[in-house]
Design an enzyme around this catalytic site. Structure first.
Site, PDB file in Angstrom:
ATOM      1  N   ASN A   1     -19.660  10.805  -1.138  1.00 32.42           N
ATOM      2  CA  ASN A   1     -20.613   9.886  -0.517  1.00 32.42           C
ATOM      3  C   ASN A   1     -21.200  10.551   0.734  1.00 32.42           C
ATOM      4  O   ASN A   1     -22.393  10.464   0.989  1.00 32.42           O
ATOM      5  CB  ASN A   1     -19.920   8.577  -0.137  1.00 32.42           C
ATOM      6  CG  ASN A   1     -19.462   7.791  -1.345  1.00 32.42           C
ATOM      7  OD1 ASN A   1     -20.031   7.911  -2.434  1.00 32.42           O
ATOM      8  ND2 ASN A   1     -18.423   6.983  -1.172  1.00 32.42           N
TER       9      ASN A   1
ATOM     10  N   THR B   1     -18.308   6.790  -5.220  1.00 33.02           N
ATOM     11  CA  THR B   1     -19.497   6.077  -5.692  1.00 33.02           C
ATOM     12  C   THR B   1     -20.694   6.995  -5.893  1.00 33.02           C
ATOM     13  O   THR B   1     -21.359   6.938  -6.926  1.00 33.02           O
ATOM     14  CB  THR B   1     -19.859   4.954  -4.705  1.00 33.02           C
ATOM     15  OG1 THR B   1     -18.784   4.009  -4.668  1.00 33.02           O
ATOM     16  CG2 THR B   1     -21.136   4.243  -5.122  1.00 33.02           C
TER      17      THR B   1
ATOM     18  N   ASP C   1     -18.322   3.799 -11.792  1.00 33.87           N
ATOM     19  CA  ASP C   1     -18.538   5.027 -11.023  1.00 33.87           C
ATOM     20  C   ASP C   1     -17.214   5.676 -10.625  1.00 33.87           C
ATOM     21  O   ASP C   1     -17.184   6.806 -10.159  1.00 33.87           O
ATOM     22  CB  ASP C   1     -19.390   4.755  -9.781  1.00 33.87           C
ATOM     23  CG  ASP C   1     -18.789   3.684  -8.886  1.00 33.87           C
ATOM     24  OD1 ASP C   1     -17.824   3.006  -9.309  1.00 33.87           O
ATOM     25  OD2 ASP C   1     -19.288   3.505  -7.752  1.00 33.87           O
ATOM     26  N   HIS C   2     -16.117   4.957 -10.822  1.00 35.07           N
ATOM     27  CA  HIS C   2     -14.752   5.430 -10.593  1.00 35.07           C
ATOM     28  C   HIS C   2     -13.849   4.250 -10.857  1.00 35.07           C
ATOM     29  O   HIS C   2     -14.330   3.112 -11.044  1.00 35.07           O
ATOM     30  CB  HIS C   2     -14.544   5.946  -9.161  1.00 35.07           C
ATOM     31  CG  HIS C   2     -14.966   4.974  -8.096  1.00 35.07           C
ATOM     32  ND1 HIS C   2     -14.235   3.842  -7.775  1.00 35.07           N
ATOM     33  CD2 HIS C   2     -16.068   4.926  -7.300  1.00 35.07           C
ATOM     34  CE1 HIS C   2     -14.849   3.170  -6.823  1.00 35.07           C
ATOM     35  NE2 HIS C   2     -15.979   3.797  -6.517  1.00 35.07           N
TER      36      HIS C   2
ATOM     37  N   HIS D   1      -9.705   5.039  -3.990  1.00 28.72           N
ATOM     38  CA  HIS D   1      -9.964   5.933  -5.130  1.00 28.72           C
ATOM     39  C   HIS D   1     -10.366   7.296  -4.605  1.00 28.72           C
ATOM     40  O   HIS D   1     -10.489   7.490  -3.392  1.00 28.72           O
ATOM     41  CB  HIS D   1     -11.078   5.346  -6.001  1.00 28.72           C
ATOM     42  CG  HIS D   1     -12.288   4.938  -5.201  1.00 28.72           C
ATOM     43  ND1 HIS D   1     -13.300   5.799  -4.873  1.00 28.72           N
ATOM     44  CD2 HIS D   1     -12.614   3.752  -4.624  1.00 28.72           C
ATOM     45  CE1 HIS D   1     -14.210   5.170  -4.154  1.00 28.72           C
ATOM     46  NE2 HIS D   1     -13.814   3.925  -3.972  1.00 28.72           N
TER      47      HIS D   1
END
Length: 563
Positions: free
Chosen positions: A118, A97, A370-371, A504
């Site tokens: 993150n 993210t 964002d992914h 992810h």
């Protein structure tokens, strides 16, 4: 007589051609002059408002799988009236993210903007750091530490920063998300405000003293009206669950459970689950978190007077709940399908409000992610598709045995995070060994372990210029000052995660293929299957607005998107 007539005829034809040619030249010149004048006027497009939408954990195929359930005013409006980049990818790893939002808005990758995860291990401070945490600022709107945030770890400017600079700080930038990092990073360094949701016992929108010392009255009013409490209700499917044939069965073994519920099946009685599952925080893991985000974004649109003059403003919205739902129930769940069908309605609500307040054709929107995410490996295995779970304890035990045998100590490793190994360089120096040699030895050991597909070293990232494939993706995510000594890539669909839900982070296609839609003023209608990449978004919007690109930009403007 015949010769004389022929000569006269020739002269008449010649003069006629000459006049026609002269007329054509004049006409062409006039068209050119008009085009030049028009071009001078249209050197930049100035929408009253740019709206950037990031849908957390959105795979591209959520557009196509759920297409028949969408209305005409949300995703379909963007695709039918805008531009669809069908082959859009993240060109770096890890795909998380923080790096995702930073890459969308800076037009570059973690190698440049520095948001490598993150959280990550800070080699200089010898501690783990969070991408948006900044304890030099204080919370606004809460007594907790949830507001101690700023974008200070992001090294590049964003397109939102560039808009502020381009307009002499007159263009407003407001960023909104359930997640703090989903608001702080898109807002950039010069945002007027970034707001995020603080759950738990409070259920309020908050911010940081980085932006302001006190919440605006409209935010206080929004919080005090307690519209958030209207979402403390059962979550049932928007449509008949039997029509959700594009996802798996409602009852299966691949989905996570909330405390107090024995099956991961509809309906979900949020009031009964409230106290045991984080109280207001539970909303983030339902479509109601997206509803609440839209409510607050529309309040910002109204109360901040966004798009009301000819100076371009920017509203950055990140829909975080899609990520929480995906993590808990997985890519193939009916919960994910219902969340996206409901999100489509939120988008329609947003666009209708923009039409009414800013004016149809007066604003520009992009939507991306964002992914993306992997199917639950347990589900894939049951379908006889290669997938697995990584046994980190087994890898650690084997590696420790190797380190003891080869180097006499396990202390050579300082930290393991984000699929990277950080060596203790002091220990390496005490061993009187070459750092690159130690990196290579450990990499050669790791590649022998089950589930590990590729291993690269920091020395390789420093010494080589990879232009394609997985090493290129890793290099784009590798920051010399912040990344580790050894980079690990697991086999496709092999993850270190619970046996339920999706995750992810990898360089594989299921984590990199995400939507990219453009819509509104200055945008062509159409689509492309040519490869586009996440860092292309910021320079495309910057080119549209005629402003400088973000400072670290490595992406390129998408010419086919712009009128």
């Amino acid at each position: 007589m015949i010769k004389r007539s022929a000569i006269i005829l020739f002269l008449l034809v010649f003069v006629g051609f000459s006049n026609a040619s002269l007329h054509a030249q004049r006409k062409s010149k006039k068209k050119t002059e008009i085009a030049e004048i028009k071009g001078a006027k249209e050197i930049a497009v100035s929408p009253k408002l740019v709206v950037g939408i990031v849908v957390d954990q959105m795979r591209y195929d959520y557009l196509t799988r759920f297409w028949d359930h969408y209305g005409e005013g949300g995703f379909k409006r963007m695709i039918n009236d805008g531009f669809n980049c069908k082959n859009n990818h993240f060109n770096y790893a890890p795909t998380y993210t923080g790096p995702g939002h930073a890459s969308v808005y800076t037009g570059t990758t973690p190698a440049v903007h520095g948001i490598i995860g993150n959280d990550w291990y800070d080699k200089f401070a010898d501690e783990s750091v969070y991408c948006a945490r900044d304890n030099s600022y204080h919370s606004v709107g809460t007594t907790s530490k949830a507001g101690e945030m700023s974008p200070h770890r992001m090294l590049s400017t964003t397109m939102t920063d560039q808009l502020r600079l381009h307009t002499q700080m007159q263009g407003k930038v407001i960023a909104v998300a359930i997640k703090d990092r989903g608001a702080v990073l898109p807002g950039g360094h010069a945002a007027n405000a970034a707001y995020w949701f603080n759950g738990g016992d409070e259920g309020n929108w908050i911010t940081s003293t980085y932006y302001m010392d006190d919440l605006p009255e409209w935010v206080k009013d929004f919080n005090s009206k307690r519209s958030v409490d209207t979402y403390k209700k059962p979550w049932t499917t928007l449509k008949d669950i039997n029509t959700y044939v594009e996802s798996g069965t409602d009852y299966n073994n691949y989905e996570g459970l909330w405390k107090g519920k024995t099956t991961a099946t509809f309906p979900y009685d949020l009031e009964a689950l409230w106290d045991d599952n984080g109280k207001y925080s539970i909303l983030a893991s339902t479509p109601y978190g997206n509803n609440l985000t839209t409510d607050f974004a529309l309040a910002a649109l109204e109360n901040e007077s966004l798009g009301e003059d000819n100076i371009t403003d920017f509203l950055a919205i990140s829909y975080s709940s899609t990520d929480y739902v995906g993590h808990k129930w997985g890519v193939n769940s009916k919960e994910v399908q219902d969340t996206y069908i409901r999100l489509d309605q939120d988008l329609e609500r947003l666009f209708k409000s923009l039409d009414a307040k800013v004016g149809a054709g007066e604003y520009t929107v992009f939507l991306t992610a964002d992914h993306a995410a992997v199917h639950v490996p347990a589900y894939l295995k049951d379908q006889k598709i290669p997938a697995n779970y990584i046994d980190q304890a087994d890898i650690k035990a084997k590696l420790n045995d190797y380190l003891k045998f080869t180097f006499g100590s396990t202390e050579i490793i300082k930290n393991v995070s984000n699929d990277q190994i950080f060596l203790d360089h002091k220990v390496v120096r005490n061993l009187d060994m070459d750092l690159a040699d130690i990196q290579n030895k450990i990499a050669q050991e790791l590649i022998l372990y089950n589930g590990i597909y590729k291993v690269y070293t920091a020395n390789q990232m420093w010494q080589n210029n990879y232009t394609k494939g997985i090493p290129n993706i890793l290099q784009n995510g590798y920051n010399q000052k912040r990344s580790g000594d050894i980079l690990i890539v697991y086999d496709p669909a092999s993850i270190s995660y619970s046996k339920t839900g999706s995750t992810h982070g990898s360089p594989w296609m299921y984590d990199t293929h995400s939507p990219l839609l453009f819509f509104g003023k200055g945008i062509k209608k159409g689509s492309t299957i040519n490869r586009t990449e996440i860092p292309d978004i910021a320079p495309t919007i910057s080119a549209l607005l005629g402003m400088a690109f973000p400072s670290g930009t490595t992406g390129k403007p998408l010419v086919e998107v712009l009128e």
